[in-house]
Design an enzyme around this catalytic site. Structure first.
Site, short mmCIF file in Angstrom:
data_model
loop_
_atom_site.label_atom_id
_atom_site.label_comp_id
_atom_site.label_asym_id
_atom_site.label_seq_id
_atom_site.Cartn_x
_atom_site.Cartn_y
_atom_site.Cartn_z
N ASP A 210 0.83 -1.20 0.00
CA ASP A 210 0.00 0.00 0.00
C ASP A 210 0.87 1.26 0.00
O ASP A 210 1.98 1.27 0.53
CB ASP A 210 -0.86 -0.02 1.28
CG ASP A 210 -1.92 1.06 1.30
OD1 ASP A 210 -2.82 1.02 0.43
OD2 ASP A 210 -1.85 1.95 2.17
N GLU A 234 1.61 -0.29 -4.74
CA GLU A 234 0.53 0.60 -5.18
C GLU A 234 1.12 1.99 -5.34
O GLU A 234 1.47 2.65 -4.37
CB GLU A 234 -0.61 0.64 -4.16
CG GLU A 234 -1.76 1.51 -4.64
CD GLU A 234 -2.35 2.44 -3.58
OE1 GLU A 234 -3.40 3.03 -3.84
OE2 GLU A 234 -1.73 2.61 -2.50
C1 ABC Z 1 -11.62 7.45 3.65
C2 ABC Z 1 -13.05 7.49 3.12
C3 ABC Z 1 -13.15 8.34 1.87
C4 ABC Z 1 -12.60 9.71 2.17
C5 ABC Z 1 -11.18 9.60 2.69
C6 ABC Z 1 -10.62 10.95 3.08
O1 ABC Z 1 -11.15 8.74 3.84
O2 ABC Z 1 -13.45 6.15 2.78
O3 ABC Z 1 -14.49 8.41 1.46
O4 ABC Z 1 -12.60 10.47 0.99
C7 ABC Z 1 -8.02 3.65 3.20
C8 ABC Z 1 -9.47 3.27 3.07
C9 ABC Z 1 -10.29 4.44 2.53
C10 ABC Z 1 -10.04 5.69 3.35
C11 ABC Z 1 -8.53 5.97 3.37
C12 ABC Z 1 -8.16 7.21 4.17
O5 ABC Z 1 -7.87 4.85 3.95
O6 ABC Z 1 -9.57 2.17 2.18
O7 ABC Z 1 -11.66 4.11 2.57
O8 ABC Z 1 -10.76 6.76 2.75
O9 ABC Z 1 -8.53 7.06 5.50
C13 ABC Z 1 -4.44 3.20 -0.73
C14 ABC Z 1 -5.47 2.08 -0.61
C15 ABC Z 1 -6.73 2.64 -0.01
C16 ABC Z 1 -6.42 3.03 1.44
C17 ABC Z 1 -5.14 3.75 1.57
C18 ABC Z 1 -4.76 4.21 2.90
C19 ABC Z 1 -4.23 3.82 0.57
O10 ABC Z 1 -5.62 1.41 -1.81
O11 ABC Z 1 -7.81 1.75 -0.02
O12 ABC Z 1 -7.50 3.88 1.90
O13 ABC Z 1 -4.11 3.09 3.52
C20 ABC Z 1 -3.82 8.36 -2.39
C21 ABC Z 1 -2.67 7.40 -2.10
C22 ABC Z 1 -3.06 5.96 -2.36
C23 ABC Z 1 -4.36 5.60 -1.60
C24 ABC Z 1 -5.44 6.58 -2.09
C25 ABC Z 1 -6.77 6.31 -1.42
O14 ABC Z 1 -5.02 7.92 -1.77
O15 ABC Z 1 -1.55 7.76 -2.89
O16 ABC Z 1 -2.02 5.14 -1.92
N1 ABC Z 1 -4.75 4.19 -1.79
C26 ABC Z 1 -4.10 11.57 -6.61
C27 ABC Z 1 -2.78 11.31 -5.92
C28 ABC Z 1 -2.80 9.91 -5.30
C29 ABC Z 1 -3.98 9.80 -4.34
C30 ABC Z 1 -5.26 10.07 -5.14
C31 ABC Z 1 -6.51 9.95 -4.28
O17 ABC Z 1 -5.18 11.37 -5.71
O18 ABC Z 1 -1.73 11.41 -6.84
O19 ABC Z 1 -1.60 9.70 -4.58
O20 ABC Z 1 -4.01 8.46 -3.80
O21 ABC Z 1 -6.44 10.88 -3.25
C32 ABC Z 1 -4.81 10.56 -11.80
C33 ABC Z 1 -3.56 11.27 -11.34
C34 ABC Z 1 -3.27 10.87 -9.91
C35 ABC Z 1 -4.46 11.17 -9.02
C36 ABC Z 1 -5.69 10.48 -9.59
C37 ABC Z 1 -6.94 10.72 -8.72
O22 ABC Z 1 -5.90 10.89 -10.92
O23 ABC Z 1 -2.47 10.91 -12.17
O24 ABC Z 1 -2.13 11.55 -9.42
O25 ABC Z 1 -4.19 10.64 -7.70
O26 ABC Z 1 -5.12 10.97 -13.11
#
Ligand code: ABC
Ligand code: CA
Length: 480
Positions: A210, A234
């Site tokens: 992750d 990831e």
């Molecule tokens: C909870 C709620 C959500 C709420 C959030 C604030 O809190 O459920 O409704 O919006 C876990 C849980 C989630 C939880 C989070 C936070 O924790 O499963 O339910 O959300 O508490 C991994 C996992 C994911 C996990 C975590 C945390 C990490 O797969 O399930 O979430 O352990 C970032 C991270 C990535 C992470 C993701 C959720 O957030 O890098 O590791 N996933 C941009 C950034 C990314 C970022 C993304 C989303 O936004 O570059 O780094 O991901 O915020 C593309 C661009 C990208 C862009 C995307 C959206 O578009 O090239 O750069 O990503 O075109």
């Protein structure tokens, strides 16, 4: 198991809390509430037939360690990503013996276990952060219970600043994910010992890592070495150039750049194939080992494909891609059942209300055929899995044709209602006059005298051609 051991496999991604209960599958699960729905490791063990029956020979399960028990601003830690104590298991999912039994049951079937692990952060039980992290209670975090074990509080604000991405915190002020100081050598060695022990204790065959981009790159090689198994990071990013360096420090990454272009290519009748061709071409050049990256159309973090379109032909085309593309195909639970959930948490539907029924489920049939076809192609040609996919240029911009001998995939985003008459033309993809079979319809296609094929599109559906001779050896796909 090594990257080579994993290369020919296909992964079924499941959320432990949402796949199967231990008993009484009649209970419902409301995704909006974001609370535990009580899926367990025993539940998984009891439904391996369902997964293996579709041709998957590995599973990726949710993080296994103990999480915060509180109900937070975003619900409970049913997904497993909010670790509190990485030396204990999450009691909601079962006991150590249950997890060992799952691992043993998988291995008995020659299936692999991939476990999701988080290094980047923990979650503190005290809910509100302040401009310094003094008000957070670190005392319940195990094995790191001092504020000095974590980076000073700052939320990530600038994704163009890698230091900010690595040393500031994910989450938000309502639920900050406390960011581990992965620069501290003693923390590094504790984490390396931890992963070594975890892999050994539970017979883990591979790791999904992750938030890999939120930890400095040079942390990863020693961690991966200590684990001693296949690692898939990831790195959530659309940019191949950003993702590629992580394939140097880990075995592989989840192929997010191609996920984005795949989704838009088949998400509508006006989708763009050239963007897909561009990301594939760029990743073939820059990933260290394109054949072991994780190829996927859905996961638990993004809206399901059927929340974008439910046109059955577009869905079948898009689903075909991860199975014919370079890399290891990953299917997220529920896609085979036609689930349509949108952004998280809506995309985290429980599977058990389906009763694990597979008959009269067109997408179960589709994925079962795709898995079998990929195995047949790999069995017929020892270089199939390592040969980079090649595009065969089409006149019609709605058509896409690719070749990876002995397989030819003919895709389109015309959709099921198109009245246009279109034909894929693929010169020199077969032997002269070779007999090929479209495994998705079992129709026979004959190559011309120079090994070219020319195939009409029917209802916008994809076709996957494999030499009849290769299928004869396999026996299960389109037997005749
Ligand atoms: C909870 C709620 C959500 C709420 C959030 C604030 O809190 O459920 O409704 O919006 C876990 C849980 C989630 C939880 C989070 C936070 O924790 O499963 O339910 O959300 O508490 C991994 C996992 C994911 C996990 C975590 C945390 C990490 O797969 O399930 O979430 O352990 C970032 C991270 C990535 C992470 C993701 C959720 O957030 O890098 O590791 N996933 C941009 C950034 C990314 C970022 C993304 C989303 O936004 O570059 O780094 O991901 O915020 C593309 C661009 C990208 C862009 C995307 C959206 O578009 O090239 O750069 O990503 O075109
Ligand atoms: Ca970090």
């Amino acid at each position: 198991a090594s990257a080579t051991d994993w290369r020919g496999r296909a992964i079924y991604q499941l959320l432990t809390d949402r796949f199967s209960l231990s008993t009484n599958q009649a209970t419902s699960c409301n995704t909006t509430q974001a609370l535990y729905c009580n899926g367990t490791w025993n539940g998984i063990t009891n439904h391996l037939d369902y997964i293996q029956g579709m041709g998957f020979d590995s599973i990726w399960i949710s993080p296994i360690v103990a999480n915060v028990e509180q109900t937070t601003a975003y619900g409970q830690a049913y997904h497993g990503y909010w670790a509190q104590d990485i030396t204990s298991l999450n009691p909601h999912f079962g006991t150590a013996d249950d997890l060992k039994a799952l691992s043993a049951a998988l291995h008995k079937r020659n299936m692999y276990l991939m476990v999701d692990v988080v290094v980047n952060h923990f979650v503190s039980t005290s809910s509100v952060a302040t401009s310094n992290n003094a008000n957070l209670d670190f005392s319940k975090l195990v094995p790191f219970s001092n504020s000095s074990d974590f980076h000073p509080y700052c939320l990530i604000t600038d994704y163009n600043n890698q230091t900010n991405v690595e040393q500031c915190w994910l989450g938000d002020q309502y639920l900050p994910l406390v960011d581990l100081n992965t620069e501290n050598p003693s923390i590094v060695s504790t984490m390396n010992n931890w992963i070594q022990g975890l892999v050994k204790s539970y017979g883990i065959d591979g790791l999904r890592i992750d938030t890999a981009k939120h930890v400095r790159k040079d942390f990863w090689p020693a961690f991966a070495k200590a684990a001693g198994v296949f690692t898939m990071g990831e790195v959530l990013i659309g940019d191949v150039g950003y993702a590629a360096p992580y394939t140097e420090v880990l075995d592989s990454v989840l192929d997010y750049p191609n996920y984005y272009t795949l989704t838009s290519a088949f998400g509508s009748q006006t989708g763009n194939f050239s963007a897909l061709i561009n990301t594939v071409t760029a990743s073939q050049k820059s990933y260290s080992t394109p054949s072991v990256v994780g190829s996927f159309l859905e996961n638990h973090d993004n809206p399901r494909f059927q929340s974008i379109t439910q046109d059955i032909s577009l869905v079948k085309n898009a689903m075909t891609w991860p199975f014919i593309q370079d890399g290891i195909p990953i299917l997220y639970q529920g896609q085979e059942q036609g689930f349509t959930g949108g952004a998280m948490p809506g995309n985290r539907e429980a599977l058990w209300p389906t009763g694990f029924v597979t008959s009269n489920k067109p997408l179960v049939t589709h994925v079962t055929t795709l898995n079998a076809a990929r195995k047949a192609a790999a069995a017929a040609n020892s270089t199939f899995l390592t040969t980079p996919l090649k595009f065969i240029i089409q006149q019609d911009p709605s058509l896409l044709a690719v070749s990876k001998p002995p397989l030819v995939a003919l895709l389109s985003n015309l959709g099921s209602n198109s009245t246009k008459s279109s034909t894929w033309v693929a010169p020199g993809v077969a032997s002269a006059n070779e007999v090929l079979v479209d495994v998705l319809s079992c129709a026979v296609v004959k190559a011309d005298g120079s090994g070219g094929v020319s195939v009409p599109v029917v209802n916008g559906l994809p076709q996957v051609l494999i030499p009849a001779s290769a299928l004869a050896k396999n026996g299960t796909v389109c037997p005749s």
